[in-house]
Design a protein around this motif. Sequence first.
Motif, PDB file in Angstrom:
ATOM      1  N   VAL A   2      10.008 -64.249   5.537  1.00 42.51           N
ATOM      2  CA  VAL A   2       8.624 -63.772   5.392  1.00 42.51           C
ATOM      3  C   VAL A   2       8.597 -62.342   4.877  1.00 42.51           C
ATOM      4  O   VAL A   2       7.854 -62.002   3.948  1.00 42.51           O
ATOM      5  CB  VAL A   2       7.878 -63.875   6.735  1.00 42.51           C
ATOM      6  N   GLY A   3       9.408 -61.487   5.474  1.00 39.11           N
ATOM      7  CA  GLY A   3       9.442 -60.088   5.044  1.00 39.11           C
ATOM      8  C   GLY A   3       9.880 -59.936   3.607  1.00 39.11           C
ATOM      9  O   GLY A   3       9.317 -59.134   2.852  1.00 39.11           O
ATOM     10  N   ASN A   4      10.905 -60.702   3.213  1.00 42.55           N
ATOM     11  CA  ASN A   4      11.386 -60.647   1.835  1.00 42.55           C
ATOM     12  C   ASN A   4      10.285 -61.013   0.850  1.00 42.55           C
ATOM     13  O   ASN A   4      10.076 -60.317  -0.150  1.00 42.55           O
ATOM     14  CB  ASN A   4      12.571 -61.599   1.652  1.00 42.55           C
ATOM     15  N   VAL A   5       9.593 -62.103   1.118  1.00 38.45           N
ATOM     16  CA  VAL A   5       8.544 -62.576   0.200  1.00 38.45           C
ATOM     17  C   VAL A   5       7.388 -61.579   0.143  1.00 38.45           C
ATOM     18  O   VAL A   5       6.902 -61.224  -0.937  1.00 38.45           O
ATOM     19  CB  VAL A   5       8.042 -63.970   0.630  1.00 38.45           C
ATOM     20  N   VAL A   6       6.935 -61.116   1.304  1.00 44.50           N
ATOM     21  CA  VAL A   6       5.786 -60.196   1.345  1.00 44.50           C
ATOM     22  C   VAL A   6       6.113 -58.898   0.622  1.00 44.50           C
ATOM     23  O   VAL A   6       5.316 -58.399  -0.188  1.00 44.50           O
ATOM     24  CB  VAL A   6       5.367 -59.922   2.808  1.00 44.50           C
ATOM     25  N   TYR A   7       7.290 -58.347   0.905  1.00 45.32           N
ATOM     26  CA  TYR A   7       7.635 -57.069   0.285  1.00 45.32           C
ATOM     27  C   TYR A   7       7.836 -57.205  -1.223  1.00 45.32           C
ATOM     28  O   TYR A   7       7.276 -56.422  -2.008  1.00 45.32           O
ATOM     29  CB  TYR A   7       8.907 -56.496   0.909  1.00 45.32           C
ATOM     30  N   SER A  38       0.742 -54.603   5.102  1.00 42.62           N
ATOM     31  CA  SER A  38       1.024 -55.524   6.202  1.00 42.62           C
ATOM     32  C   SER A  38       2.516 -55.627   6.521  1.00 42.62           C
ATOM     33  O   SER A  38       2.897 -56.126   7.586  1.00 42.62           O
ATOM     34  CB  SER A  38       0.484 -56.920   5.865  1.00 42.62           C
ATOM     35  N   PHE A  39       3.354 -55.150   5.606  1.00 41.17           N
ATOM     36  CA  PHE A  39       4.798 -55.342   5.739  1.00 41.17           C
ATOM     37  C   PHE A  39       5.379 -54.668   6.988  1.00 41.17           C
ATOM     38  O   PHE A  39       6.150 -55.315   7.728  1.00 41.17           O
ATOM     39  CB  PHE A  39       5.496 -54.834   4.476  1.00 41.17           C
ATOM     40  N   PRO A  40       5.057 -53.384   7.287  1.00 40.92           N
ATOM     41  CA  PRO A  40       5.626 -52.779   8.507  1.00 40.92           C
ATOM     42  C   PRO A  40       5.273 -53.550   9.772  1.00 40.92           C
ATOM     43  O   PRO A  40       6.102 -53.681  10.677  1.00 40.92           O
ATOM     44  CB  PRO A  40       4.995 -51.372   8.510  1.00 40.92           C
ATOM     45  N   TYR A  41       4.035 -54.050   9.847  1.00 44.27           N
ATOM     46  CA  TYR A  41       3.645 -54.832  11.032  1.00 44.27           C
ATOM     47  C   TYR A  41       4.472 -56.115  11.126  1.00 44.27           C
ATOM     48  O   TYR A  41       4.946 -56.479  12.217  1.00 44.27           O
ATOM     49  CB  TYR A  41       2.152 -55.166  10.953  1.00 44.27           C
ATOM     50  N   ILE A  42       4.636 -56.788   9.974  1.00 43.55           N
ATOM     51  CA  ILE A  42       5.427 -58.025   9.956  1.00 43.55           C
ATOM     52  C   ILE A  42       6.850 -57.750  10.435  1.00 43.55           C
ATOM     53  O   ILE A  42       7.426 -58.539  11.206  1.00 43.55           O
ATOM     54  CB  ILE A  42       5.437 -58.632   8.545  1.00 43.55           C
ATOM     55  N   GLU A  43       7.409 -56.637  10.027  1.00 44.57           N
ATOM     56  CA  GLU A  43       8.800 -56.321  10.382  1.00 44.57           C
ATOM     57  C   GLU A  43       8.990 -56.037  11.866  1.00 44.57           C
ATOM     58  O   GLU A  43      10.107 -56.112  12.381  1.00 44.57           O
ATOM     59  CB  GLU A  43       9.288 -55.126   9.561  1.00 44.57           C
ATOM     60  N   THR A  44       7.898 -55.684  12.552  1.00 45.06           N
ATOM     61  CA  THR A  44       8.004 -55.483  14.001  1.00 45.06           C
ATOM     62  C   THR A  44       7.885 -56.796  14.782  1.00 45.06           C
ATOM     63  O   THR A  44       8.142 -56.821  15.992  1.00 45.06           O
ATOM     64  CB  THR A  44       6.911 -54.518  14.496  1.00 45.06           C
ATOM     65  N   ARG A  68      14.601 -51.910   8.513  1.00 44.55           N
ATOM     66  CA  ARG A  68      14.872 -51.377   9.842  1.00 44.55           C
ATOM     67  C   ARG A  68      13.935 -50.203  10.117  1.00 44.55           C
ATOM     68  O   ARG A  68      14.235 -49.055   9.811  1.00 44.55           O
ATOM     69  CB  ARG A  68      16.323 -50.938   9.961  1.00 44.55           C
ATOM     70  N   MET A  69      12.768 -50.512  10.693  1.00 41.02           N
ATOM     71  CA  MET A  69      11.764 -49.482  10.936  1.00 41.02           C
ATOM     72  C   MET A  69      12.298 -48.388  11.866  1.00 41.02           C
ATOM     73  O   MET A  69      11.880 -47.228  11.771  1.00 41.02           O
ATOM     74  CB  MET A  69      10.504 -50.105  11.543  1.00 41.02           C
ATOM     75  N   GLU A  70      13.243 -48.767  12.742  1.00 39.07           N
ATOM     76  CA  GLU A  70      13.762 -47.772  13.675  1.00 39.07           C
ATOM     77  C   GLU A  70      14.550 -46.667  12.985  1.00 39.07           C
ATOM     78  O   GLU A  70      14.738 -45.582  13.541  1.00 39.07           O
ATOM     79  CB  GLU A  70      14.629 -48.448  14.742  1.00 39.07           C
ATOM     80  N   LEU A  71      15.018 -46.939  11.752  1.00 40.85           N
ATOM     81  CA  LEU A  71      15.759 -45.900  11.036  1.00 40.85           C
ATOM     82  C   LEU A  71      14.878 -44.697  10.713  1.00 40.85           C
ATOM     83  O   LEU A  71      15.376 -43.582  10.560  1.00 40.85           O
ATOM     84  CB  LEU A  71      16.364 -46.463   9.744  1.00 40.85           C
ATOM     85  N   PHE A  72      13.571 -44.932  10.599  1.00 37.84           N
ATOM     86  CA  PHE A  72      12.668 -43.826  10.305  1.00 37.84           C
ATOM     87  C   PHE A  72      12.452 -42.913  11.510  1.00 37.84           C
ATOM     88  O   PHE A  72      11.799 -41.875  11.389  1.00 37.84           O
ATOM     89  CB  PHE A  72      11.328 -44.350   9.787  1.00 37.84           C
ATOM     90  N   LYS A  73      13.002 -43.291  12.659  1.00 37.65           N
ATOM     91  CA  LYS A  73      12.997 -42.378  13.795  1.00 37.65           C
ATOM     92  C   LYS A  73      14.043 -41.281  13.628  1.00 37.65           C
ATOM     93  O   LYS A  73      14.025 -40.288  14.354  1.00 37.65           O
ATOM     94  CB  LYS A  73      13.267 -43.158  15.091  1.00 37.65           C
ATOM     95  N   ILE A  74      14.977 -41.505  12.685  1.00 36.31           N
ATOM     96  CA  ILE A  74      16.003 -40.504  12.393  1.00 36.31           C
ATOM     97  C   ILE A  74      15.402 -39.507  11.413  1.00 36.31           C
ATOM     98  O   ILE A  74      15.090 -39.833  10.279  1.00 36.31           O
ATOM     99  CB  ILE A  74      17.260 -41.163  11.803  1.00 36.31           C
ATOM    100  N   ARG A  75      15.251 -38.287  11.851  1.00 40.62           N
ATOM    101  CA  ARG A  75      14.562 -37.272  11.039  1.00 40.62           C
ATOM    102  C   ARG A  75      15.237 -37.059   9.700  1.00 40.62           C
ATOM    103  O   ARG A  75      14.585 -36.982   8.655  1.00 40.62           O
ATOM    104  CB  ARG A  75      14.514 -35.963  11.833  1.00 40.62           C
TER     105      ARG A  75
END
Length: 562
Positions: free
Chosen positions: A205-210, A253-259, A267-274
Amino acid sequence: MQYKWVALSNTTLGVLMATINGTITIISLPAIFRGIGINPLAPTSFQYLLWILLGYNVVTASLLLSFGRLSDIYGRVRLYNLGFVIFTVGSILLSMTFGTGDVAALQLVLFRIIQGIGGAFLMANSAAILTDVFPLNERGRALGINQVAALAGSLIGLILGGILSVIDWRYVFLVNVPVGVFGTLWSYLKLKETSQRVGEGIDLVGNVVYALGLTLVLIGVTYALMPYGNSETGWGNPSVLASLISGLALLASFPYIETKVRYPMFRMELFKIRLFTAANFAGFLRSVGYGGLMIMIVIFLQGIWLPLHGYSFSSTPFWAGIYTIPLMLGFVSAGPVSGWLSDKFGSRGLATAGMLIVGAGFLALSTLPYDFSYPVFGSIIFMIGVGNGMFASPNTSSIMSSVPAKHRGAASGMRSTLQNTGQTVSIAIFFTIVILSLSSSLGPSISNALVQAGAPQLASYVSRVPVTGALFAAFLGYDPVKTILTSLPPSVVSQIPSSVIQLIEQRTWFPQAIAPSFMSAMREAFYFGALLSFIAAVTSAMRGKTKILEEVVQYDAEKKRN
């Protein structure tokens, strides 16, 4: 030979091939379009220029993230090797393009897209492969060498394009084939999988949406450069607006789908790395501000400056390549040094200073007249190259060093996606700025030139040439005035003295007529590039000095053992 140097040499060859392909195509476009018999004044012709320039980037930008994630699952070397094969096949098909006119142009666009798929596999994995095999204290230098190879490829492409396009435009694509075949065999024989496989499924789903969302946005931006109705651009075209709105909605909508998905590709958590976040966005801003510079300079040199200085249109690709060498030399001279220094002192200061230099270079370019002195121009673009060299290697090294090893494929794909998306958007924005500026100044500029030449009765006819047609015609060394003269009623042409007709049919008359308005438009594009470069410098300075703990511990352990 240690395996890390085998990996470096092979990935460097892949980068070299991909970057040669980029600049050799840009510099050879006039010969390619003349070879297939494209009329630049035809309503559909400008889209072929855009798609041959942007189609490759649209495909790579859409697929890089997906391919980076797939490489974490199935192996980076395996997908990297596949990229070599696909890229080589695309090059062979391009060199075999048959037919003329629209048919040949459509084939070129299709085969460039195939090349783009192969390029996406190569770009998504090369930095990750190097990060896997080089220790922390050597990573900046390795990525710096890789970046230098990229610029060396750009330099080689400029010169090769100028030489080969004079002989036969098909050689421009055929020259990639021996390198591709050798690289394919070498990668399959020598590279081995060292990455940590992620035992997860595919985020369908993420691949297609993005991919669909980004493709729609980039297609919309591309067609926004085409005339629509009475407007010189298509930003008001309902199809363009629909493409942009639907694409942006999917991306939103992609970030929401990825969660919510079980195995996210992003990997949305990578953006927690400054460090990861700041360096990536600095790189994106740099790509948006800088990505369109080369094509603008090449169009201006080939269409205006070189003809005004006595160069024939058949020789302008070669000389445009020669005259843009300082830009590449600046990058090549600064890239390895900045990579080495970043290993010792960190990336923040070098990358930030680099973008400040690039911004200052853009402002310096905006002060030049259209008939500039080349030593001054060469010095400025050399300075811009140095600034980019100072930024690129440390920034890439800091991004790849900031994430856990198991996510390097995804991180590499994310970095490359932002970079390629930024470059595609940049070319579209640069063209938009130039076209909108020319739409108000080009007609009066040509009319004034006709009045001064003694043919005011032609002003109403020549001023009807679309801005995109004039831009494309100048780039191809095509004189629309001659075409217009042959299409006019004999009663109109008979009123013009033969000496005046001889004057306006000279090779330098049309470039001279459009030069003032074109240079004014270029200045607006340079202001945009400067603004984005300075914002990128601020973003770069916000990256901090954070490193992933496991990397620091591993490095300290290696130092104690040695």
